[in-house]
Design an enzyme around this catalytic site. Structure first.
Site, PDB file in Angstrom:
ATOM      1  N   LYS A  47      40.772  55.498  43.213  1.00  0.00           N
ATOM      2  CA  LYS A  47      40.807  55.276  44.656  1.00  0.00           C
ATOM      3  C   LYS A  47      41.402  56.511  45.332  1.00  0.00           C
ATOM      4  O   LYS A  47      40.913  56.973  46.346  1.00  0.00           O
ATOM      5  CB  LYS A  47      41.636  54.032  44.932  1.00  0.00           C
ATOM      6  CG  LYS A  47      42.258  53.957  46.300  1.00  0.00           C
ATOM      7  CD  LYS A  47      41.470  53.068  47.194  1.00  0.00           C
ATOM      8  CE  LYS A  47      42.070  52.991  48.580  1.00  0.00           C
ATOM      9  NZ  LYS A  47      43.522  53.035  48.610  1.00  0.00           N
ATOM     10  N   ASP A  48      42.481  57.041  44.743  1.00  0.00           N
ATOM     11  CA  ASP A  48      43.094  58.277  45.238  1.00  0.00           C
ATOM     12  C   ASP A  48      42.552  59.420  44.374  1.00  0.00           C
ATOM     13  O   ASP A  48      43.280  60.001  43.562  1.00  0.00           O
ATOM     14  CB  ASP A  48      44.609  58.185  45.142  1.00  0.00           C
ATOM     15  CG  ASP A  48      45.167  57.059  46.001  1.00  0.00           C
ATOM     16  OD1 ASP A  48      45.629  57.330  47.102  1.00  0.00           O
ATOM     17  OD2 ASP A  48      45.098  55.894  45.545  1.00  0.00           O
ATOM     18  N   GLN A  82      56.515  61.615  50.574  1.00  0.00           N
ATOM     19  CA  GLN A  82      55.064  61.799  50.680  1.00  0.00           C
ATOM     20  C   GLN A  82      54.513  61.268  52.002  1.00  0.00           C
ATOM     21  O   GLN A  82      53.301  61.306  52.224  1.00  0.00           O
ATOM     22  CB  GLN A  82      54.339  61.171  49.492  1.00  0.00           C
ATOM     23  CG  GLN A  82      54.333  59.664  49.438  1.00  0.00           C
ATOM     24  CD  GLN A  82      53.805  59.159  48.110  1.00  0.00           C
ATOM     25  OE1 GLN A  82      54.417  59.325  47.063  1.00  0.00           O
ATOM     26  NE2 GLN A  82      52.621  58.548  48.133  1.00  0.00           N
ATOM     27  N   HIS A 138      48.375  44.784  44.310  1.00  0.00           N
ATOM     28  CA  HIS A 138      47.144  44.005  44.412  1.00  0.00           C
ATOM     29  C   HIS A 138      46.373  44.200  43.105  1.00  0.00           C
ATOM     30  O   HIS A 138      46.853  44.878  42.184  1.00  0.00           O
ATOM     31  CB  HIS A 138      46.325  44.435  45.634  1.00  0.00           C
ATOM     32  CG  HIS A 138      46.137  45.931  45.736  1.00  0.00           C
ATOM     33  ND1 HIS A 138      45.406  46.653  44.827  1.00  0.00           N
ATOM     34  CD2 HIS A 138      46.620  46.833  46.635  1.00  0.00           C
ATOM     35  CE1 HIS A 138      45.418  47.929  45.169  1.00  0.00           C
ATOM     36  NE2 HIS A 138      46.156  48.070  46.253  1.00  0.00           N
ATOM     37  N   MET A 177      40.464  47.925  47.625  1.00  0.00           N
ATOM     38  CA  MET A 177      41.779  47.284  47.782  1.00  0.00           C
ATOM     39  C   MET A 177      42.819  48.335  48.111  1.00  0.00           C
ATOM     40  O   MET A 177      42.797  49.447  47.569  1.00  0.00           O
ATOM     41  CB  MET A 177      42.168  46.560  46.504  1.00  0.00           C
ATOM     42  CG  MET A 177      41.372  45.316  46.301  1.00  0.00           C
ATOM     43  SD  MET A 177      42.093  44.314  44.998  1.00  0.00           S
ATOM     44  CE  MET A 177      40.916  42.964  44.990  1.00  0.00           C
ATOM     45  N   VAL A 204      39.085  49.260  42.379  1.00  0.00           N
ATOM     46  CA  VAL A 204      38.865  47.817  42.467  1.00  0.00           C
ATOM     47  C   VAL A 204      38.660  47.470  43.941  1.00  0.00           C
ATOM     48  O   VAL A 204      39.394  47.962  44.807  1.00  0.00           O
ATOM     49  CB  VAL A 204      40.068  47.039  41.884  1.00  0.00           C
ATOM     50  CG1 VAL A 204      39.866  45.540  42.041  1.00  0.00           C
ATOM     51  CG2 VAL A 204      40.275  47.413  40.418  1.00  0.00           C
ATOM     52  N   GLN A 258      44.365  62.713  44.494  1.00  0.00           N
ATOM     53  CA  GLN A 258      45.687  62.615  43.863  1.00  0.00           C
ATOM     54  C   GLN A 258      45.556  62.742  42.342  1.00  0.00           C
ATOM     55  O   GLN A 258      46.326  63.460  41.689  1.00  0.00           O
ATOM     56  CB  GLN A 258      46.316  61.276  44.234  1.00  0.00           C
ATOM     57  CG  GLN A 258      47.575  60.929  43.477  1.00  0.00           C
ATOM     58  CD  GLN A 258      48.204  59.670  44.026  1.00  0.00           C
ATOM     59  OE1 GLN A 258      48.852  59.685  45.060  1.00  0.00           O
ATOM     60  NE2 GLN A 258      48.001  58.550  43.345  1.00  0.00           N
ATOM     61  N   HIS A 278      46.148  47.696  41.524  1.00  0.00           N
ATOM     62  CA  HIS A 278      47.316  48.099  40.737  1.00  0.00           C
ATOM     63  C   HIS A 278      47.324  47.371  39.379  1.00  0.00           C
ATOM     64  O   HIS A 278      47.605  47.971  38.341  1.00  0.00           O
ATOM     65  CB  HIS A 278      48.611  47.724  41.456  1.00  0.00           C
ATOM     66  CG  HIS A 278      48.843  48.411  42.760  1.00  0.00           C
ATOM     67  ND1 HIS A 278      48.800  47.745  43.959  1.00  0.00           N
ATOM     68  CD2 HIS A 278      49.145  49.706  43.060  1.00  0.00           C
ATOM     69  CE1 HIS A 278      49.083  48.580  44.947  1.00  0.00           C
ATOM     70  NE2 HIS A 278      49.281  49.792  44.430  1.00  0.00           N
TER      71      HIS A 278
HETATM   72  P1  AMP Z   1      49.969  53.170  45.631  1.00  0.00           P
HETATM   73  O1  AMP Z   1      50.854  51.993  45.379  1.00  0.00           O
HETATM   74  O2  AMP Z   1      49.061  53.003  46.806  1.00  0.00           O
HETATM   75  O3  AMP Z   1      50.714  54.472  45.620  1.00  0.00           O
HETATM   76  O4  AMP Z   1      48.992  53.244  44.405  1.00  0.00           O
HETATM   77  C1  AMP Z   1      49.487  53.277  43.090  1.00  0.00           C
HETATM   78  C2  AMP Z   1      48.331  53.524  42.152  1.00  0.00           C
HETATM   79  O5  AMP Z   1      47.381  52.486  42.286  1.00  0.00           O
HETATM   80  C3  AMP Z   1      47.601  54.841  42.434  1.00  0.00           C
HETATM   81  O6  AMP Z   1      47.282  55.456  41.197  1.00  0.00           O
HETATM   82  C4  AMP Z   1      46.368  54.370  43.156  1.00  0.00           C
HETATM   83  O7  AMP Z   1      45.270  55.242  42.997  1.00  0.00           O
HETATM   84  C5  AMP Z   1      46.110  53.049  42.470  1.00  0.00           C
HETATM   85  N1  AMP Z   1      45.278  52.193  43.312  1.00  0.00           N
HETATM   86  C6  AMP Z   1      45.521  51.813  44.586  1.00  0.00           C
HETATM   87  N2  AMP Z   1      44.504  51.053  45.053  1.00  0.00           N
HETATM   88  C7  AMP Z   1      43.599  50.958  44.046  1.00  0.00           C
HETATM   89  C8  AMP Z   1      42.320  50.324  43.912  1.00  0.00           C
HETATM   90  N3  AMP Z   1      41.773  49.622  44.892  1.00  0.00           N
HETATM   91  N4  AMP Z   1      41.673  50.443  42.729  1.00  0.00           N
HETATM   92  C9  AMP Z   1      42.222  51.164  41.714  1.00  0.00           C
HETATM   93  N5  AMP Z   1      43.410  51.776  41.776  1.00  0.00           N
HETATM   94  C10 AMP Z   1      44.095  51.693  42.938  1.00  0.00           C
END
Ligand code: AMP
Length: 320
Positions: free
Chosen positions: A152-153, A61, A34, A187, A179, A156, A37
């Site tokens: 967001k994380d 995980q 989204h 998101m 975002v 992490q 990312h």
């Molecule tokens: P994920 O695919 O959920 O493992 O996320 C991959 C990366 O995208 C991680 O570094 C997340 O922190 C980042 N991420 C996920 N959602 C958002 C968001 N809404 N805004 C900014 N970064 C995000």
């Protein structure tokens, strides 16, 4: 943009020039991409000559009762979204399957203590071991100069920074802002699990954080020193409790560097009243909650003026 599915293949594609070659950015993801990312990919492209986006739903995980099976997998759509970034599109998409990443049951795990044991680490035992292990593998495989992760994380990001520092990894860990959707909801690939009513209820997370920011700002404006962590926590909890569909996992107000209970304001009351360059004492307000089938997380750093501004702006449309 080229898809590579093997470790040998991606090593060859990025490794030919070695560390003296182009500057490489890695953006690790689990796909179902989204705009959050994509913002990381743009950031990577701005920081490097060659961007690699990894798309891998990492089984290690996920807890036994979590959504590993249900997690959306849509590599073709992801590649179309990435290609649409034009100039900022990654040169390489690394999309290994589980066999490629884990050809045998791994008995080696990366465990980060302290930071990783609180908040989501307490609710999801083993989660950060899985995250750290796969991210360390990806860093070894791609050998980037910089790796980009979302705030967001928040935990992490903190855990991975600490892992990189403790293990002397030759990579810069970059954090990028959250975002949000138009209604303020952060998101997430998991937002698609939410039906109409649950999707509306999910606004309670960012609404609670907004109230925390406004309250902290009011306290600073009155010159009465930073808001009490306990008061901010109660305010966010009360906001979440307005929505019966929201089942709270945790609301914590902690030091953003240690993720532990904050020390009393440094330099005593007077310094606290004066406030610092960032607007006074920084406090991470972190939330996790189940809404319908989704476990959602969100956060803001109160006292970090930029973070506060971003949240207030993104939640203004639905402010109540
Ligand atoms: P994920 O695919 O959920 O493992 O996320 C991959 C990366 O995208 C991680 O570094 C997340 O922190 C980042 N991420 C996920 N959602 C958002 C968001 N809404 N805004 C900014 N970064 C995000």
């Amino acid at each position: 943009m080229e898809r590579v599915t093997t470790i040998a293949g991606i090593r060859e594609a990025v490794g030919a020039a070695g560390r003296d070659g182009p500057r490489i950015a890695l953006v690790p993801t689990m796909g179902a991409l989204h705009e959050g990312h994509l913002s990381l990919v743009r950031r990577g492209a701005a920081l490097a000559d060659l961007t690699v986006v990894s798309v891998f739903v990492n089984p290690t995980q996920f807890g036994p009762d979590e959504d590993l099976e249900a997690y959306p997998r849509e590599l073709g759509d992801d590649e179309r979204r990435l290609a649409a970034l034009g100039e900022a599109a990654p040169q390489l998409v690394f999309a290994p399957d589980v066999e490629e990443m884990y050809p045998r049951e791994p008995v080696t795990r990366v465990h980060v203590g302290g930071l990783a044991s609180v908040l989501c680490g307490a609710s999801r035992p083993g989660h950060f071991d899985g995250v750290c292990t796969v991210v360390l593998k990806l860093l070894h495989i791609v050998d980037p100069h910089v790796a980009v992760f979302g705030r967001k994380d928040f935990q992490q990001l903190a855990v991975l920074r600490r892992m990189a520092a403790d293990l002397d990894l030759p990579v810069e860990i970059v954090g990028a802002p959250i975002v949000r959707e138009e209604d303020g909801v952060a998101m997430s690939s998991r937002n698609r699990y939410l039906d109409g009513d649950d999707r509306v209820a999910a606004r309670a997370l960012s609404r609670g954080l907004r109230r925390a920011v406004l309250t902290a700002r009011e306290a600073r404006g009155r010159g009465s020193g930073p808001a009490e962590p306990g008061a901010l926590r109660s305010l966010v909890l009360a906001t979440l409790e307005e929505e019966p569909a929201v089942r709270v996992d945790y609301v914590e107000v902690v030091d953003p560097d240690t993720l532990q209970a904050p020390d009393p304001p440094r330099g005593g009351e007077q310094a606290a009243r004066r406030g610092g360059a960032g607007g006074g004492r920084r406090l991470l307000v972190a939330v996790a909650a189940h809404v319908g089938a989704a476990r959602l997380i969100d956060n803001v750093v109160v006292g970090d003026t930029d973070d506060e501004e971003r949240l207030l702006e993104a939640t203004a449309a639905r402010a109540t």
